[in-house]
Structures are given as C-alpha cells and as structure tokens.
Design a protein around this motif. Structure first.
Motif: not given
Ligand code: MN3
Length: 248
Positions: A135-149, A177-181, A197-204, A238-239
């Motif tokens: 499910r998250i992969l599908s959203a990733i493809v939709k919003h970013f084009g691919s996992y690698n992107k 899905l968006k990337i922000t800093t 937005g609601i945090p899904i993944l983060t790096i310090d 994500f869910e």
C-alpha cells in the motif's frame, strides 16, 4: 490517557515500544527498563531505546546511540515536562500543543519537538530487515514516480538541509505523500512550518546524530540510515495516516 494518546500519535504500539528487537542479557533489559521514565504530572513518557545501543552497528555506532538517547533526547524530555508540568498544558495533548506552538514559549517548541521527534526517529530504524508494504509502495509510485525517486529525493532533502534539523516524509491533509524539512526541533505537526502533515518517516540530521562516526560526511550517514529504515513502523504510520488520523 496522556501516554496512550501520545503512543497513538507516534504511530507506536505499547508492545513495540517495550519489546527489545535484539537479543540481550537480562541485566541489560533491566537497565534499559529503568531508563524509561514518565512525568508524574503530565504523564508524558520517555521510552527506553527499543533495541541495544549497538544494535545498529556498523551503520550507527553504539556511543552515538547512547549519547543521543540518554543525553540529548532525555534532556529534551526533561526540559519539556519541566515547562508544561503545573501549567494548563500539562493536560494538553502533543498535537494540540504543536498546533498552537507559535503562541507558546520557545522552550515548548524546542524541547517538545525534540522530545517527540526523537521517539519517531528511534522507532523508524532497526537492525531487522523490512520492506515497504504494497500500500505504501503504491502511494510512493503515485506521488514520486518510483521507490528510487522517493529515496533520492528524501536523501537529497536531508543532505541539503542547511544547519541542524530533520527531513520528513509526511502525509498532508490532501492525503498526498510529500518530502519536507524542518529546522532545529520543529516538526510537520507545528503551526510554524510551511508544509504540515502527519509524519511517516524522519531522519535527524543534527551533527550529534552522526558526527562521532561520520564527522563531516553527512551524506554517508544518510545513506546508512536508508539501509536501516524500519519499514514495519513506517508502514504502520502510513496506515494510520490514511485512515484520517490527521493531527494538528
Ligand atoms: Mn537528535
């Protein structure tokens, strides 16, 4: 209630917050359990690290993990609870606090952000291999084009963030899905940031997160981080987010 609410917000479960993911001695477990403390006033909870300090070697070294968790993160927790205990905020949930943080004392913004952000950070890395859900992969493809992107854009955002702060994958109010800093200890739940937005993944990407091992090589740290992402946690966040648990 407060702790339950917070755990829900962080996308954690009581079980995953307490069960160590790597084999360790009983003494080590007891020592780490004694590290977990909560404020008797507000009920906010400082959780033990969900794995041993050395669990993420060689990607993140044990000394960095120990200092980062036991000194930096605990310091934010102590400052935050000292600032809100015995005030009307002691009964206010974290998302409510973050949603009006622009009207509050800077210590609430800085220490409250530092307290919350690090819990997400510990939980979204692990020594156990895991994969993004369908499910998250599908959203990733939709919003970013691919996992690698997604990977390249997230890494680039973390790499190019000037100064101290955090890079995030978020689900915004339009369910995109968006990337922000964010700078310093701000996070996407706060009313002071441009993209909420609601945090899904983060790096310090504060230097204290990597400098002992990587010195100035922030990119190497970010590349290592990507290899130890705990997709089980990220999938769960994500869910929850897609179910409309919009916060703030
Ligand atoms: Mn930190």
């Amino acid at each position: 209630m407060k702790r339950r609410h917070f755990i829900s917000l962080a996308g954690l479960s009581a079980v995953s917050a307490c069960v160590p993911r790597t084999r360790k001695t009983e003494d080590k477990r007891k020592e780490e359990a004694s590290n977990a403390i909560s404020s008797p006033i507000s009920g906010h909870f400082f959780p033990a690290l969900p794995y041993a300090y050395n669990a993420l070697e060689p990607y993140i070294d044990a000394q960095t993990m120990e200092l980062h968790h036991d000194k930096h993160h605990r310091g934010y927790f102590n400052k935050f609870t000292a600032a809100i205990d015995h005030t009307p905020l002691e009964t206010t949930s974290l998302p409510e606090i973050f949603g009006k943080v622009s009207t509050l004392s800077p210590v609430i913004r800085n220490a409250g952000g530092g307290y919350y952000n690090h819990i997400l950070y510990w939980e979204n890395i692990s020594s156990e291999e895991s994969q993004p859900s369908a499910r998250i992969l599908s959203a990733i493809v939709k919003h970013f084009g691919s996992y690698n992107k997604l990977k390249n854009r997230f890494i680039n955002a973390a790499k190019t963030l000037f100064g101290s702060g955090w890079a995030w994958l978020i689900l915004d109010e339009n369910k995109d899905l968006k990337i922000t800093t964010t700078g310093n200890q701000d996070n996407p739940l706060m009313d002071v940031v441009n993209e909420r937005g609601i945090p899904i993944l983060t790096i310090d990407v504060w230097e204290h997160a990597y400098y002992l091992k990587y010195q100035n090589r922030r990119t190497d740290y970010i590349d290592s981080f990507w290899k130890i992402i705990n997709w089980k946690t990220v999938n769960k966040r994500f869910e929850k987010a897609v179910k409309g648990e919009w916060i703030g």
